[in-house]
Scaffold this active site. Structure first.
Site, PDB file in Angstrom:
ATOM      1  N   HIS A  12       0.819  -1.224   0.000  1.00 38.64           N
ATOM      2  CA  HIS A  12       0.000   0.000   0.000  1.00 38.64           C
ATOM      3  C   HIS A  12       0.855   1.277   0.000  1.00 38.64           C
ATOM      4  O   HIS A  12       0.430   2.308   0.508  1.00 38.64           O
ATOM      5  CB  HIS A  12      -0.985  -0.022   1.182  1.00 38.64           C
ATOM      6  CG  HIS A  12      -0.347  -0.069   2.546  1.00 38.64           C
ATOM      7  ND1 HIS A  12      -0.836  -0.831   3.581  1.00 38.64           N
ATOM      8  CD2 HIS A  12       0.732   0.568   3.062  1.00 38.64           C
ATOM      9  CE1 HIS A  12      -0.074  -0.668   4.642  1.00 38.64           C
ATOM     10  NE2 HIS A  12       0.882   0.190   4.363  1.00 38.64           N
ATOM     11  N   HIS A  59      -2.231   4.480   9.792  1.00 39.44           N
ATOM     12  CA  HIS A  59      -0.906   5.046  10.058  1.00 39.44           C
ATOM     13  C   HIS A  59      -0.985   6.406  10.746  1.00 39.44           C
ATOM     14  O   HIS A  59      -0.107   7.240  10.599  1.00 39.44           O
ATOM     15  CB  HIS A  59      -0.120   5.224   8.767  1.00 39.44           C
ATOM     16  CG  HIS A  59       0.116   3.982   7.962  1.00 39.44           C
ATOM     17  ND1 HIS A  59      -0.881   3.312   7.311  1.00 39.44           N
ATOM     18  CD2 HIS A  59       1.267   3.304   7.689  1.00 39.44           C
ATOM     19  CE1 HIS A  59      -0.369   2.270   6.662  1.00 39.44           C
ATOM     20  NE2 HIS A  59       0.930   2.243   6.876  1.00 39.44           N
ATOM     21  N   HIS A 193       9.951  -4.196   4.787  1.00 39.37           N
ATOM     22  CA  HIS A 193      10.418  -2.812   4.709  1.00 39.37           C
ATOM     23  C   HIS A 193      10.592  -2.215   6.094  1.00 39.37           C
ATOM     24  O   HIS A 193       9.970  -2.660   7.054  1.00 39.37           O
ATOM     25  CB  HIS A 193       9.531  -1.925   3.828  1.00 39.37           C
ATOM     26  CG  HIS A 193       8.103  -1.679   4.259  1.00 39.37           C
ATOM     27  ND1 HIS A 193       7.162  -2.666   4.419  1.00 39.37           N
ATOM     28  CD2 HIS A 193       7.448  -0.522   4.527  1.00 39.37           C
ATOM     29  CE1 HIS A 193       5.996  -2.135   4.749  1.00 39.37           C
ATOM     30  NE2 HIS A 193       6.137  -0.824   4.835  1.00 39.37           N
ATOM     31  N   GLU A 240       3.556  -5.394   8.822  1.00 38.86           N
ATOM     32  CA  GLU A 240       2.214  -5.198   8.241  1.00 38.86           C
ATOM     33  C   GLU A 240       1.679  -6.491   7.625  1.00 38.86           C
ATOM     34  O   GLU A 240       0.482  -6.598   7.329  1.00 38.86           O
ATOM     35  CB  GLU A 240       2.252  -4.100   7.169  1.00 38.86           C
ATOM     36  CG  GLU A 240       2.483  -2.718   7.761  1.00 38.86           C
ATOM     37  CD  GLU A 240       2.629  -1.618   6.706  1.00 38.86           C
ATOM     38  OE1 GLU A 240       2.435  -0.448   7.054  1.00 38.86           O
ATOM     39  OE2 GLU A 240       2.955  -1.921   5.544  1.00 38.86           O
TER      40      GLU A 240
HETATM   41  C1  DHB Z   1       6.056   3.334   2.565  1.00 41.91           C
HETATM   42  C2  DHB Z   1       5.573   2.070   2.915  1.00 41.91           C
HETATM   43  C3  DHB Z   1       4.461   1.961   3.759  1.00 41.91           C
HETATM   44  O1  DHB Z   1       3.941   0.761   4.169  1.00 41.91           O
HETATM   45  C4  DHB Z   1       3.819   3.090   4.232  1.00 41.91           C
HETATM   46  O2  DHB Z   1       2.728   2.933   5.003  1.00 41.91           O
HETATM   47  C5  DHB Z   1       4.310   4.340   3.895  1.00 41.91           C
HETATM   48  C6  DHB Z   1       5.430   4.466   3.057  1.00 41.91           C
HETATM   49  C7  DHB Z   1       7.222   3.470   1.632  1.00 41.91           C
HETATM   50  O3  DHB Z   1       7.883   2.476   1.294  1.00 41.91           O
HETATM   51  O4  DHB Z   1       7.499   4.597   1.200  1.00 41.91           O
HETATM   52 FE    FE Z   2       2.346   1.059   5.682  1.00 47.29          FE
END
Ligand code: DHB
Ligand code: FE
Length: 295
Positions: A12, A59, A193, A240
């Protein structure tokens, strides 16, 4: 009876919204990611779900660290987005289906999931980006949604097992809903991530592959990871993936992986898309016995 026709897992990342707004889907950076949705579009236009139950994490748009429910279920007639500060256009509002939301809430609480119920709920990029990927273009989304927010932000987080069981409870509840609706379940976020701290930019391809393979074939095996272990392997935001566990738990029948796409990176994230078909076992048996009775 509502029928769970399948499940979709998708990243997302907010910058996807900017790429869509600027028409960059075919740029070399974006093409490998957006093309991963062609198969999803084919499937959605053939199957035409009426409802999407979306497991996601907020978020900071609707909930903040001062008050953060572990599980929250929307029961609104409409869900709006607002400017989240990512420099992307505010998304169109999404229609809700309060009667189904209340049915799910009733069944969840009866099943000992003491969720927070939200009659007024903003939805952030973790809902709007997946919807705009699944149904691109300016038209209103052809589905109503039930948003189910899972805390992935403020520790302690619910375990992978707990999220899978939440999904199972919702799957059972959907199957006892007395309107004839086709439902797709969606899990958003991930895969590996980490956006901040010493490991900012962390990605773990091997672990992502392990998660996708296990999700398809033996999701229970993922329950052996504690949340701290999962963060270690997948990054602080890779966790997540618990939204994907809930999605997979809601697939109550025989599950078939129809498609997957995996691309590194989109922004800071290993971007994954998976499409599952859910073949309801009982319905299949019923139709088989009906065939036998006729022959
Ligand atoms: C990014 C990834 C995310 O899951 C999010 O909520 C906000 C930013 C990103 O990789 O930039
Ligand atoms: Fe996210």
């Amino acid at each position: 009876m509502a029928r769970i026709i399948g499940g979709i897992g998708t990243t997302h990342v907010p910058s996807i919204g900017k790429a869509i707004a600027e028409g960059k889907q075919n740029d070399p950076y974006w093409r490998p990611f957006f093309s991963g949705f062609d198969r999803v579009h084919e499937w959605l236009s053939r199957e035409k779900p009426d409802v999407a139950v979306v497991f996601y994490n907020d978020h900071g748009l609707n909930f903040f660290l001062d008050k953060l429910p572990t599980f929250a279920v929307g029961a609104a007639a409409e869900y709006r987005n607002e400017d989240e500060g990512w420099g992307i256009p505010v998304s169109q509002a999404v229609a809700g289906i309060p009667d189904l939301s209340w049915h799910l809430i009733d069944r969840l609480v009866a099943d000992e999931f003491d969720i927070t119920m939200c009659q007024d709920m903003l939805v952030d990029h973790a809902v709007t980006i997946p919807l705009s990927l699944m149904w691109p273009g300016p038209a209103r989304y052809p589905v109503k949604i039930v948003p189910v927010a899972i805390n992935t932000v403020q520790h302690p987080l619910p375990s992978l097992a707990r999220c899978f069981k939440l999904g199972q409870s919702i799957g059972r509840a959907l199957e006892t809903y007395d309107r004839d609706l086709k439902v797709v379940v969606v899990g958003t976020g991930g895969l590996s991530h980490q956006l901040d701290g010493e490991r900012a930019g962390f990605i773990n391809k091997e672990f992502d592959q392990l998660c996708m393979n296990a999700l398809a074939n033996e999701p229970e095996t993922l329950m052996r990871y504690s949340i701290p272990q999962f963060v270690e392997h997948s990054g602080a935001q890779g966790v997540e993936f618990i939204n994907w566990m809930a999605m997979r738990g809601a697939l109550t029948g025989k599950v078939l992986e129809l498609h997957r796409n995996y691309h590194i990176p989109i922004s800071n994230t290993a971007a994954a898309t998976m499409l599952f078909e859910n073949r309801p076992v009982a319905a299949r048996l019923q139709s088989r016995s009906a065939d036998l009775a006729l022959s």
